[in-house]
Design a protein around this motif. Structure first.
Motif, short mmCIF file in Angstrom:
data_model
loop_
_atom_site.label_atom_id
_atom_site.label_comp_id
_atom_site.label_asym_id
_atom_site.label_seq_id
_atom_site.Cartn_x
_atom_site.Cartn_y
_atom_site.Cartn_z
N TRP A 192 -26.51 9.58 -11.00
CA TRP A 192 -27.68 8.47 -11.40
C TRP A 192 -26.57 7.62 -12.11
O TRP A 192 -26.75 7.27 -13.33
N GLU A 193 -26.17 6.72 -11.19
CA GLU A 193 -25.24 5.71 -11.81
C GLU A 193 -24.73 4.96 -10.68
O GLU A 193 -24.82 5.36 -9.27
N PRO A 194 -24.48 3.69 -10.87
CA PRO A 194 -23.96 2.80 -9.50
C PRO A 194 -22.60 3.32 -9.13
O PRO A 194 -21.93 3.58 -10.21
N VAL A 195 -22.39 3.38 -7.70
CA VAL A 195 -21.10 3.86 -7.35
C VAL A 195 -20.47 2.50 -6.53
O VAL A 195 -21.24 2.03 -5.75
N SER A 196 -19.26 2.31 -6.74
CA SER A 196 -18.67 1.14 -6.15
C SER A 196 -17.48 1.65 -5.38
O SER A 196 -16.95 2.58 -5.50
N VAL A 197 -17.23 0.67 -4.29
CA VAL A 197 -16.26 1.23 -3.46
C VAL A 197 -15.02 0.31 -3.61
O VAL A 197 -15.03 -0.93 -3.53
N GLU A 198 -13.88 1.04 -4.03
CA GLU A 198 -12.57 0.32 -4.62
C GLU A 198 -11.57 0.36 -3.45
O GLU A 198 -11.20 1.75 -3.43
N THR A 199 -11.39 -0.81 -2.87
CA THR A 199 -10.38 -0.43 -1.74
C THR A 199 -8.93 -0.62 -2.37
O THR A 199 -8.41 -1.47 -3.05
N LEU A 200 -8.29 0.56 -2.12
CA LEU A 200 -6.91 0.76 -2.48
C LEU A 200 -5.89 0.05 -1.80
O LEU A 200 -4.72 -0.44 -2.30
N GLU A 201 -5.93 0.24 -0.47
CA GLU A 201 -5.15 -0.38 0.29
C GLU A 201 -5.91 -0.67 1.94
O GLU A 201 -6.95 -0.05 2.31
N GLN A 202 -5.47 -1.80 2.42
CA GLN A 202 -6.10 -2.20 3.63
C GLN A 202 -5.12 -3.11 4.49
O GLN A 202 -4.36 -3.92 3.94
N ARG A 203 -4.96 -2.48 5.78
CA ARG A 203 -3.74 -3.04 6.61
C ARG A 203 -3.88 -3.01 8.01
O ARG A 203 -4.71 -1.89 8.31
N PHE A 204 -3.30 -3.85 8.92
CA PHE A 204 -3.38 -3.39 10.15
C PHE A 204 -2.46 -2.62 10.80
O PHE A 204 -1.34 -2.74 9.97
N GLU A 205 -2.33 -1.58 11.59
CA GLU A 205 -1.30 -0.85 12.06
C GLU A 205 -1.38 -0.83 13.39
O GLU A 205 -2.51 -0.44 14.05
N ILE A 206 -0.25 -0.33 14.16
CA ILE A 206 -0.30 -0.48 15.71
C ILE A 206 -0.02 1.27 15.91
O ILE A 206 0.69 1.93 15.21
N ALA A 207 -1.00 1.70 16.74
CA ALA A 207 -0.93 3.15 16.89
C ALA A 207 0.36 3.64 17.74
O ALA A 207 0.80 3.20 18.58
N ARG A 208 1.12 4.59 17.15
CA ARG A 208 2.31 5.00 17.68
C ARG A 208 2.18 6.36 18.63
O ARG A 208 2.82 6.84 19.47
N GLU A 209 0.64 6.81 18.40
CA GLU A 209 0.49 7.94 19.30
C GLU A 209 -1.20 8.04 19.86
O GLU A 209 -1.78 7.16 18.77
N PRO A 210 -1.95 8.38 20.60
CA PRO A 210 -3.19 8.34 20.84
C PRO A 210 -3.91 9.03 19.70
O PRO A 210 -3.55 9.83 19.07
N VAL A 211 -4.85 8.63 19.39
CA VAL A 211 -6.12 9.18 18.48
C VAL A 211 -7.33 9.38 19.40
O VAL A 211 -8.25 8.77 19.57
#
Length: 194
Positions: free
Chosen positions: A64-83
């Motif tokens: 029962w309170e507003p919830v905010s999304v706080e972005t700590l880190e955001q970056r583009f990355e190249i996959a070294r292995e399949p996911v």
């Protein structure tokens, strides 16, 4: 991205909670072999593990309170292995996002979310709003009107420096393609009221 390399090979063959929210002998297992019965989780935390809805809205209604999304880190990355869970191949570029869901009045961290996003598969307007960190992923999907499906792939227990956390990993499928992979961590002590 490292947390997802090879992960699909060690996860359950049948995704948890695919059809049911009840798993009689369900166990959360940590990397060190520690086990915790799903039945021993606080009821609200069990509900969070199985939901395919927007977690932010559920947290707001429960605490029962507003919830905010706080972005700590955001970056583009190249996959070294399949996911495999996201059909990512070696060399694919993905957006990585680490965020916390925090109470707007108390400042409590209700969850941490790590996301792997195939941005090339989402509409340009949605992609830009995501990169600009306007709002959380779930709210963004709902507000954009994109049809999507969420599938829980894995659940478990993890020990962190601040204590035990229960996690779930799920993917969001948009236009019949896996586009977003999210692992949410819920601090066990908070949900137990400790």
């Amino acid at each position: 991205m490292d947390r997802y390399y090879g992960r699909a090979a060690t996860a359950p063959i049948e995704p948890p909670f695919r059809c049911d929210g009840f798993v009689r002998d369900g166990q959360l297992i940590a990397a060190n072999g520690e086990r915790l019965a799903v039945s021993e989780l606080p009821p609200f935390l069990r509900a969070l593990m199985v939901t395919d809805g927007t977690v932010t809205k559920i947290l707001e209604a429960y605490f029962w309170e507003p919830v905010s999304v706080e972005t700590l880190e955001q970056r583009f990355e190249i996959a070294r292995e399949p996911v495999p869970w996201l059909d990512v191949e070696r060399g694919d570029a993905c957006l990585i996002r680490d965020a916390q869901l925090r109470g707007g009045m108390t400042g409590r961290c209700f969850a941490e979310a790590f996301s792997l996003i195939r941005t090339q598969l989402i509409p340009p307007d949605f992609r830009q709003r995501l990169i600009d960190r306007e709002i959380g992923i779930g709210v963004l999907i709902r507000d954009s009107g994109l049809e999507s499906y969420r599938e829980v792939l894995d659940i478990g227990l993890e020990r962190t420096a601040s204590g035990a956390a229960v996690f779930r990993t799920y993917r969001i499928i948009i236009a019949h393609q896996p586009v977003i992979l999210i692992t949410e961590y819920f601090p066990l002590a908070l949900y137990r009221g400790e």
